[in-house]
Motif scaffolding. Sequence first.
Motif, PDB file in Angstrom:
ATOM      1  N   ALA A  90       0.707  -0.877  -0.253  1.00 51.40           N
ATOM      2  CA  ALA A  90       0.071  -0.074  -0.054  1.00 51.40           C
ATOM      3  C   ALA A  90       0.737   1.649  -0.077  1.00 51.40           C
ATOM      4  O   ALA A  90       0.243   2.584  -0.282  1.00 51.40           O
ATOM      5  CB  ALA A  90      -0.815  -0.237   1.523  1.00 51.40           C
ATOM      6  N   GLN A  91       1.763   1.264   0.491  1.00 49.48           N
ATOM      7  CA  GLN A  91       3.187   2.248   0.498  1.00 49.48           C
ATOM      8  C   GLN A  91       3.724   2.279  -0.372  1.00 49.48           C
ATOM      9  O   GLN A  91       4.950   2.198  -0.078  1.00 49.48           O
ATOM     10  CB  GLN A  91       3.770   2.599   1.811  1.00 49.48           C
ATOM     11  N   ALA A  92       3.892   1.688  -1.483  1.00 46.05           N
ATOM     12  CA  ALA A  92       4.784   0.770  -2.610  1.00 46.05           C
ATOM     13  C   ALA A  92       5.359   2.360  -3.191  1.00 46.05           C
ATOM     14  O   ALA A  92       4.851   3.730  -2.996  1.00 46.05           O
ATOM     15  CB  ALA A  92       4.370   0.727  -4.152  1.00 46.05           C
TER      16      ALA A  92
ATOM     17  N   PRO B 260       6.444   7.895  -4.557  1.00 47.49           N
ATOM     18  CA  PRO B 260       5.247   7.440  -3.967  1.00 47.49           C
ATOM     19  C   PRO B 260       5.255   6.925  -5.268  1.00 47.49           C
ATOM     20  O   PRO B 260       4.313   7.486  -5.921  1.00 47.49           O
ATOM     21  CB  PRO B 260       4.700   7.993  -3.338  1.00 47.49           C
TER      22      PRO B 260
ATOM     23  N   HIS C 203       2.243   5.766  -6.135  1.00 43.55           N
ATOM     24  CA  HIS C 203       0.613   6.165  -6.108  1.00 43.55           C
ATOM     25  C   HIS C 203       0.743   7.382  -6.241  1.00 43.55           C
ATOM     26  O   HIS C 203      -1.500   7.848  -5.560  1.00 43.55           O
ATOM     27  CB  HIS C 203       0.135   4.891  -5.095  1.00 43.55           C
ATOM     28  N   SER C 204       1.128   8.079  -6.002  1.00 43.69           N
ATOM     29  CA  SER C 204       1.207   9.562  -6.062  1.00 43.69           C
ATOM     30  C   SER C 204       0.122  10.000  -7.183  1.00 43.69           C
ATOM     31  O   SER C 204       0.740   9.615  -8.511  1.00 43.69           O
ATOM     32  CB  SER C 204       3.214  10.299  -5.705  1.00 43.69           C
TER      33      SER C 204
END
Lengths: 248, 118
Positions: B56-58, B76, B78-79
């Motif tokens: 989730a914190q890829a 990040p 998913h940023s």
Amino acid sequence: MVSGILGKKVGMTQLFDEKGEVRPITVLQAGPCVITQKKTATRDGYESVQIGLVEFVKGSRVTKPMAGHFAKNNLPPVKFMREFPMVEPVAGESAESNGDGAKVGDKVLVDIFQNDKFVDISGTSKGRGFAGVVKRHKFGGGAASHGSMFQIPGSIGSSAFPSRVFKGMRMSGHMGVDKVTVRNLRIVGIDLDDNLLMVEGAVPGPKDGYVLISKAKKPPRERRGFAGAGTVDPLKAAKKAAQAAKKK
Amino acid sequence: MSIHPIMAKLASKLQRTDMPVMKPGDSVRVHVKIKEGDKERVQAFEGTLIKKRNGAQASFTVRKISFGQGVERIFPLHSKVIDRVEVLRSNQVRRAKLFYLRALKGKSARLKEVEVAR
């Protein structure tokens, strides 16, 4: 309106805010709760409600007195119950959402926080066992080498005078499993379908630990309508505008 | 430890699905959105992918040499700040974290290309 709700900690993750910055968030299972008892000023001397977290609880797992308490109003068996005071409803809301409308057996859901920006959360902190002074009281400890003794407390007082150890001397002992309250955690999201509440920051206790979520007692600079960092402070904005006007 | 079903559901909701498959050692060009006042423009950061973090914190770290100085940037995954990512070429590497590249420069910091069907 009930001023709080019971919940369980689900876990932590991260979210991106409007600026694209990473924010740590805690996901909480908030409710559904059921009102198990109502206390009134005339009968009990104060106004509050007792609510219980609705979850899977075996009927045989509750004590007989508790079973009787639930059976009185045909309620499901609950394990975790707490009392919450009632709060005045926000102007413009109907009288039904007011305290007078709340009955035993009514559901309490996360939607009570829909008009709030902050919540206070209480939980039971993780147990650390018998902890030394460095962990328990943030002592500096000794040097890591040169034949030192590492994490020892050192002296605990003088000798001939006072010939005793002062009360409240910080020493090693049991740490954790205390009731801890964290105030003013910003609400990041509310999921009404899954009864989830997401707040920014950490919440005391382990995952699956029970927590009390209540409306913020002292929200930051509430009177100014300031919602914390990341938003515009009306007072500061007014000052800035005044300064800009002066320059012109 | 398994992931809580609620967390898994939430993670899948927040995830970006438009990211290409990247591996450590890949040469990548990351297009980053930069806000200047009210305007927004896209800047590219090109380098070698030396570290990847999943879940989730890829996140991923890209290293490049800028004017003889090593520069690393952590993104990040998913940023929303990332506009898009291009994988330029894949290289042969034998470990997941390429921190050894930090000690190397010039010819010895080169990686051998491998053909990957895309």
